[in-house]
Design a protein around this motif. Structure first.
Motif, mmCIF file in Angstrom:
data_model
loop_
_atom_site.group_PDB
_atom_site.id
_atom_site.type_symbol
_atom_site.label_atom_id
_atom_site.label_comp_id
_atom_site.label_asym_id
_atom_site.label_seq_id
_atom_site.Cartn_x
_atom_site.Cartn_y
_atom_site.Cartn_z
ATOM 1 N N UNK A 51 0.790 -1.234 0.000
ATOM 2 C CA UNK A 51 0.000 0.000 0.000
ATOM 3 C C UNK A 51 0.826 1.290 0.000
ATOM 4 N N UNK A 52 2.150 1.165 -0.015
ATOM 5 C CA UNK A 52 3.005 2.345 -0.076
ATOM 6 C C UNK A 52 3.237 3.062 1.242
ATOM 7 N N UNK A 53 2.640 2.589 2.331
ATOM 8 C CA UNK A 53 2.849 3.237 3.642
ATOM 9 C C UNK A 53 4.308 3.099 4.072
ATOM 10 N N UNK A 54 4.789 4.133 4.753
ATOM 11 C CA UNK A 54 6.129 4.120 5.342
ATOM 12 C C UNK A 54 5.982 4.533 6.797
ATOM 13 N N UNK A 55 6.719 3.885 7.682
ATOM 14 C CA UNK A 55 6.669 4.247 9.094
ATOM 15 C C UNK A 55 8.006 3.988 9.745
ATOM 16 N N UNK A 56 8.223 4.622 10.888
ATOM 17 C CA UNK A 56 9.412 4.386 11.693
ATOM 18 C C UNK A 56 8.987 3.795 13.016
ATOM 19 N N UNK A 57 9.767 2.844 13.506
ATOM 20 C CA UNK A 57 9.492 2.204 14.789
ATOM 21 C C UNK A 57 10.798 1.607 15.299
ATOM 22 N N UNK A 58 10.709 0.707 16.266
ATOM 23 C CA UNK A 58 11.899 0.055 16.794
ATOM 24 C C UNK A 58 11.645 -1.452 16.859
ATOM 25 N N UNK A 59 12.731 -2.203 16.934
ATOM 26 C CA UNK A 59 12.670 -3.667 16.864
ATOM 27 C C UNK A 59 12.514 -4.301 18.236
ATOM 28 N N UNK A 60 11.664 -5.323 18.282
ATOM 29 C CA UNK A 60 11.576 -6.256 19.414
ATOM 30 C C UNK A 60 11.972 -7.630 18.871
ATOM 31 N N UNK A 61 12.784 -8.361 19.633
ATOM 32 C CA UNK A 61 13.198 -9.708 19.222
ATOM 33 C C UNK A 61 12.005 -10.648 19.206
ATOM 34 N N UNK A 62 11.870 -11.371 18.087
ATOM 35 C CA UNK A 62 10.862 -12.418 17.982
ATOM 36 C C UNK A 62 11.503 -13.776 18.137
ATOM 37 N N UNK A 63 10.681 -14.785 18.330
ATOM 38 C CA UNK A 63 11.170 -16.146 18.525
ATOM 39 C C UNK A 63 12.028 -16.577 17.339
ATOM 40 N N UNK A 64 13.220 -17.079 17.675
ATOM 41 C CA UNK A 64 14.175 -17.534 16.672
ATOM 42 C C UNK A 64 13.568 -18.670 15.836
ATOM 43 N N UNK A 65 13.677 -18.542 14.511
ATOM 44 C CA UNK A 65 13.205 -19.592 13.604
ATOM 45 C C UNK A 65 11.707 -19.574 13.344
ATOM 46 N N UNK A 66 11.002 -18.597 13.917
ATOM 47 C CA UNK A 66 9.539 -18.555 13.788
ATOM 48 C C UNK A 66 9.066 -17.902 12.491
ATOM 49 N N UNK A 67 9.917 -17.071 11.884
ATOM 50 C CA UNK A 67 9.505 -16.313 10.708
ATOM 51 C C UNK A 67 8.602 -15.142 11.039
ATOM 52 N N UNK A 68 8.450 -14.821 12.320
ATOM 53 C CA UNK A 68 7.508 -13.781 12.732
ATOM 54 C C UNK A 68 7.941 -12.387 12.268
ATOM 55 N N UNK A 69 6.986 -11.680 11.710
ATOM 56 C CA UNK A 69 7.076 -10.244 11.451
ATOM 57 C C UNK A 69 5.737 -9.700 11.934
ATOM 58 N N UNK A 70 5.736 -9.087 13.115
ATOM 59 C CA UNK A 70 4.492 -8.630 13.727
ATOM 60 C C UNK A 70 4.513 -7.117 13.882
#
Length: 114
Positions: A51-70
């Protein structure tokens, strides 16, 4: 002189979750973070290919090997599960150092796997 340059990029991962009620941020599988040379709490730009949206935020570690992008908090309104995003981090460095700096870019496969 200091300039801001590309440091790391996770190119075209699929958003797996959106949690509007969370305080805010993006949760990223720790394997992807390591491969892209990103760390927890690092500031990132997220570009939504759908959709072309752009945003800034910060990273939180997700479970290793989960493929999570939340997408968490208000960002969950800008990126929905199934959307393809590019996650970018930048670094500030001396102009001369920037000339030779090599950013790290990864191109995950299906399921956000390396």
């Amino acid at each position: 002189m200091q300039i801001e340059v590309l440091k790391s990029k996770i190119h075209r991962v699929v958003v797996t979750e959106a949690n509007l009620q969370y305080v805010g941020s993006i949760t990223i599988d720790e394997d992807l973070m390591d491969a892209a040379n990103m760390i927890a709490n690092e500031k990132v730009s997220v570009v939504n290919v759908n959709n072309g949206e752009r945003l800034e935020t910060y990273i939180i570690k997700g479970k290793r090997g989960s493929g999570v992008i939340c997408m968490n908090g208000p960002a969950a309104r800008l990126c929905a599960p199934g959307d393809v995003v590019i996650i970018i981090s930048y670094a500030t460095m001396d102009f001369e150092e920037a000339k030779t700096f090599e950013p790290r870019a990864i191109f995950p496969k299906e399921g956000n796997r390396l």
